[in-house]
Design a protein around this motif. Structure first.
Motif, PDB file in Angstrom:
ATOM      1  N   ASP A 110       0.848  -1.200   0.000  1.00  0.00           N
ATOM      2  CA  ASP A 110       0.000   0.000   0.000  1.00  0.00           C
ATOM      3  C   ASP A 110       0.879   1.244   0.000  1.00  0.00           C
ATOM      4  OD1 ASP A 110      -1.796   2.087   0.570  1.00  0.00           O
ATOM      5  OD2 ASP A 110      -3.079   0.781   1.769  1.00  0.00           O
ATOM      6  N   SER A 113      -0.260   4.391   0.118  1.00  0.00           N
ATOM      7  CA  SER A 113      -0.906   5.559   0.726  1.00  0.00           C
ATOM      8  C   SER A 113      -0.236   5.903   2.055  1.00  0.00           C
ATOM      9  CB  SER A 113      -2.393   5.293   0.935  1.00  0.00           C
ATOM     10  OG  SER A 113      -2.606   4.188   1.793  1.00  0.00           O
ATOM     11  N   SER A 114      -0.617   7.016   2.643  1.00  0.00           N
ATOM     12  CA  SER A 114      -0.009   7.433   3.908  1.00  0.00           C
ATOM     13  C   SER A 114      -0.312   6.412   4.992  1.00  0.00           C
ATOM     14  CB  SER A 114      -0.557   8.800   4.331  1.00  0.00           C
ATOM     15  OG  SER A 114      -1.908   8.688   4.744  1.00  0.00           O
TER      16      SER A 114
END
Length: 362
Positions: free
Chosen positions: A141, A143-144
């Motif tokens: 992943d 994302s943040s």
């Protein structure tokens, strides 16, 4: 001039205590181990034994970084307590109010749980998400970490509870991830920067790394007789609130000493009553906020704050006799598959006996 009597005694004691670590490793497959004894709120010289990695001649050394695993949960609880004292969070606010965007999706029993429930493993949550496909998706992943944590806990909160809130503890990494997400939602900042600003930096803990995999010249975690693999053996990076960071034992000791000083009203981070709340077993249990409470740990006179931590590649133990200002920290660069748990347990048993008396009889 020269070394005082106290310093001379410390240096004289170090070799014998290092023999204790070598003996703790004997007969097992733990590559390396380190320990630090705290006496009267002062750290003694760090003790080490073994190598940083299998197949390497590099010996472990004082100041090396180790992975304390779930011992980091007490650090997360301390951050939450700071935010409560600052008014950003509340001990009483229910989860549905702290994370309103997830309220409709979460199971009904979770909506009323509070931060103390989450931090004392009394929210009824499972240890981790049961859907391993979801869990493994976080390795790729991009994302943040804040966004990843929200996605993870949204999936967790849809799963059925394994127990009742405020009943017997059910150990849960997920509860600490949720607490971390609550801190992020309340402040608009990521957990890692909050923890650094409000806990690590004020205590001078400069060695902390959220990179769980040791680099060149550092101890490496081990599992199943081999050096741990970066791609398959560590937890996803977003797991930090549950205890996914590395640090030196002297830095970990700074945190532990702060907690012992805090109960005396001498802490730098929190009020004395807040430290006492963090250290108190919740309900009728021995589960405190990020700590365990033991009346007579290892048949020694308590009370004591205790915890164990492992990501499967490292193993770490702490026992703090907070009323006397004494304690022991131990970390090994292997876990149960290679006897790191036994080595760490033998070491802390031997060293704790040097700073605590046997429990009272009768």
């Amino acid at each position: 001039s020269g070394l005082g009597a106290c310093a001379t005694a410390r240096l004289a004691a170090a070799p014998a205590e290092s023999d204790v670590l070598a003996e703790a490793r004997a007969g097992g497959a733990t590559p390396g181990i380190a320990a630090l004894v705290i006496r009267n709120l002062e750290p003694l010289p760090e003790l080490v034994s073994g190598v940083r990695a299998l197949g390497s001649p590099e010996l472990v050394a004082p100041g090396d970084r180790w992975h304390p695993g779930s011992n980091g949960k007490a650090m997360t609880a301390t951050l939450i307590a700071r935010l409560v004292e600052q008014g950003a969070l509340s001990w009483e606010r229910p989860l549905a109010e702290m994370l309103p965007r997830l309220a409709d999706a979460m199971q009904e029993p979770y909506r009323g749980v509070t931060l103390p429930d989450l931090l004392a493993h009394r929210a009824g949550l499972p240890e981790n998400i049961t859907d391993m496909e979801v869990f493994n998706s976080f390795y790729a992943d991009g994302s943040s970490h804040t966004a990843q944590r929200l996605r993870y806990i949204e999936a967790c909160l849809r799963e059925a509870p394994v127990g009742r809130a405020r009943a017997e503890p059910s150990y849960s990494n997920t509860g600490f991830l949720i607490a971390g997400a609550c801190a992020e939602a309340a402040t608009g900042r990521d957990f890692e920067s909050l923890l650094a600003e409000l806990v690590f930096t004020p205590l001078g803990m400069s060695s902390v790394s959220y990179e769980q995999f040791g680099g060149p010249g550092e101890p490496r975690g081990h599992v199943d007789g081999r050096v741990a693999d970066r791609e398959r053996d560590v937890n996803p990076r977003m797991f930090a609130p549950a205890g996914a960071m590395r640090m030196s034992l002297p830095d970990w000791a700074r945190f532990c000493i702060e907690h012992m000083q805090g109960e005396r009203g001498q802490g730098r981070l929190l009020r004395a009553e807040t430290y006492r709340f963090l250290h108190a077993g919740q309900g009728e249990t021995d589960s405190a906020l990020g700590w365990g409470v033991a009346a007579n740990p290892m048949n020694l006179r308590g009370p004591a704050l205790t915890h164990a931590g492992s990501d499967g590649n490292w193993y770490a133990l702490v026992c703090l006799f907070h009323e006397t200002g004494n304690g022991v920290l131990v970390a090994a660069n292997a876990a149960d598959s290679m006897g790191g748990d036994r080595s760490a347990g033998a070491a802390i048993q031997a060293l704790a006996g040097t700073v605590a008396a046997p429990k009272s009889v009768g």
